[in-house]
Design an enzyme around this catalytic site. Structure first.
Site, PDB file in Angstrom:
ATOM      1  CG  ASP A 199       0.852   0.532  -6.716  1.00  0.00           C
ATOM      2  OD1 ASP A 199       1.347   1.288  -7.631  1.00  0.00           O
ATOM      3  OD2 ASP A 199       1.628   0.125  -5.976  1.00  0.00           O
ATOM      4  N   GLY A 225      -4.511   2.352 -11.054  1.00  0.00           N
ATOM      5  CA  GLY A 225      -4.355   3.949 -11.134  1.00  0.00           C
ATOM      6  C   GLY A 225      -3.617   4.698 -10.727  1.00  0.00           C
ATOM      7  CG  PHE A 227      -0.393   7.337  -5.479  1.00  0.00           C
ATOM      8  CD1 PHE A 227       0.393   8.590  -5.850  1.00  0.00           C
ATOM      9  CD2 PHE A 227       0.023   6.324  -4.767  1.00  0.00           C
ATOM     10  CE1 PHE A 227       1.856   8.150  -5.929  1.00  0.00           C
ATOM     11  CE2 PHE A 227       1.392   6.072  -4.926  1.00  0.00           C
ATOM     12  CZ  PHE A 227       2.274   7.190  -5.527  1.00  0.00           C
ATOM     13  CG  HIS A 245      10.399   6.616   1.955  1.00  0.00           C
ATOM     14  ND1 HIS A 245      11.236   5.951   2.143  1.00  0.00           N
ATOM     15  CD2 HIS A 245       9.610   6.018   0.845  1.00  0.00           C
ATOM     16  CE1 HIS A 245      11.566   4.555   1.423  1.00  0.00           C
ATOM     17  NE2 HIS A 245      10.332   4.855   0.672  1.00  0.00           N
TER      18      HIS A 245
END
Length: 334
Positions: A199, A225, A227, A245
């Protein structure tokens, strides 16, 4: 008893009152003070530094909807529902009540008309920044939100583990996994599995204590990091819990493509998400979708919409496993 449409609608219209009352009770930690013992409104007022009569009026209102129970002499006890407001509840919701009742959150809902008329995100329009930047600039709100997400993970982890068999995997990467509660639950249930928590650096900075407390730190790497750029390679499962979502389709596909580059041909992609149900059913997911419109952005999706996202990012939807309010949506590379 015959339902009265007028009264039913009035109850829905006034629903914000219950939301705010629960928010205040959670902020005052009333449930923690009631843990294991009945207390009078006066005692609770002293413990919470509140006005005695006003606190009593709050508690009796919440008792009328089942959050607490009022006994003789203005004394209150916890109900199973109220127990979920305890800080150490096995199924906690207190932090989420604090988030939902915060001005920055409900003011966005007050701007819903703008979103419906324009399609624009309400929070962005009100604040000239997205909610993630706002929380980064207001660490107290960010910390409460992170705590709410950790509590949600605690509340849903058992349902996910019951619903899906993680035992075939040897290495699971939890992408956007927050402070690691979901991953820790999986590792505790499957002692042969290794994990990588991934994360943003400021989010995973708090994860080591969570993983150590649950006895899995020796089997888990922590990596910071984005994504949108890269995720750790070489795992046989890539897990994302309520991540996709948060994003509209273009961004969601970009995230999934990064995962596809990291995943081997035999790897599985596992999304833990709500699914939008048929017409006239499952209101919770459809109102969650409205929340995405006004606050964080993104949307809840149908099974068919997830299948379309997968097809555009190099995956194929294989199976869906109901898991409480969420589903484990399994996909494989194609």
């Amino acid at each position: 008893m015959t339902s009265d449409p007028w009264l039913d609608l009035l109850g829905l219209i006034n629903g914000f009152q219950i939301t705010q009352a629960i928010h205040v009770a959670s902020a005052l930690r009333v449930a923690d003070h009631l843990s294991g013992a009945a207390r009078s409104a006066g005692e609770l007022a002293a413990l919470t530094r509140s006005h005695p009569d006003s606190l009593y009026r709050l508690l009796r209102a919440l008792a009328a909807v089942g959050v607490f129970r009022e006994e003789e002499g203005r004394t209150f006890t916890l109900t199973p529902m109220g127990d979920c407001l305890r800080t150490n509840s096995g199924t906690p919701l207190g932090a989420w009540a604090e988030v939902v009742g915060s001005p920055y959150f409900w003011q966005s809902w007050g701007h819903l008309l703008h979103s419906v008329q324009t399609g624009e995100n309400a929070f962005q329009d009100l604040n000239s920044k997205d909610v993630w930047q706002f929380r980064a600039e207001h660490p107290e709100h960010g910390a409460t939100f992170d705590r709410a997400m950790t509590q949600f993970s605690r509340g849903s982890a058992e349902a996910v583990i019951r619903a899906y068999d993680f035992s075939p995997f040897r290495h699971i990467v939890d992408v956007g996994g927050g402070q690691g509660l979901m991953l820790a639950a999986i590792l505790r249930a499957h002692p042969h599995v290794r994990g990588t928590l991934f994360d943003q650096p400021d989010v995973v900075a708090q994860a080591r204590a969570v993983l150590a407390k649950r006895g899995v730190i020796d089997r888990c790497n922590i990596v910071g990091g984005s994504f949108f750029e890269t995720v750790p390679e070489g795992a046989d499962a890539y897990l994302m819990r309520v991540v996709i979502h948060d994003w509209e389709d273009d961004e969601a596909i970009a995230i999934l493509k990064v995962c596809r580059r990291a995943a081997g041909e035999a790897a599985k992609l596992l999304l833990i998400e709500r699914l939008v149900g048929p017409p006239n059913e499952m209101p919770a997911t459809k109102f969650s979708d409205l929340n995405m419109l006004v606050s964080p952005g993104g949307r809840e999706r149908t099974r068919e919409e997830f299948s379309d996202l997968f097809a555009k990012s190099g995956f194929e939807l294989t199976r869906v496993f109901p898991a409480g309010i969420h589903n484990v949506i399994e996909a494989r590379p194609h």
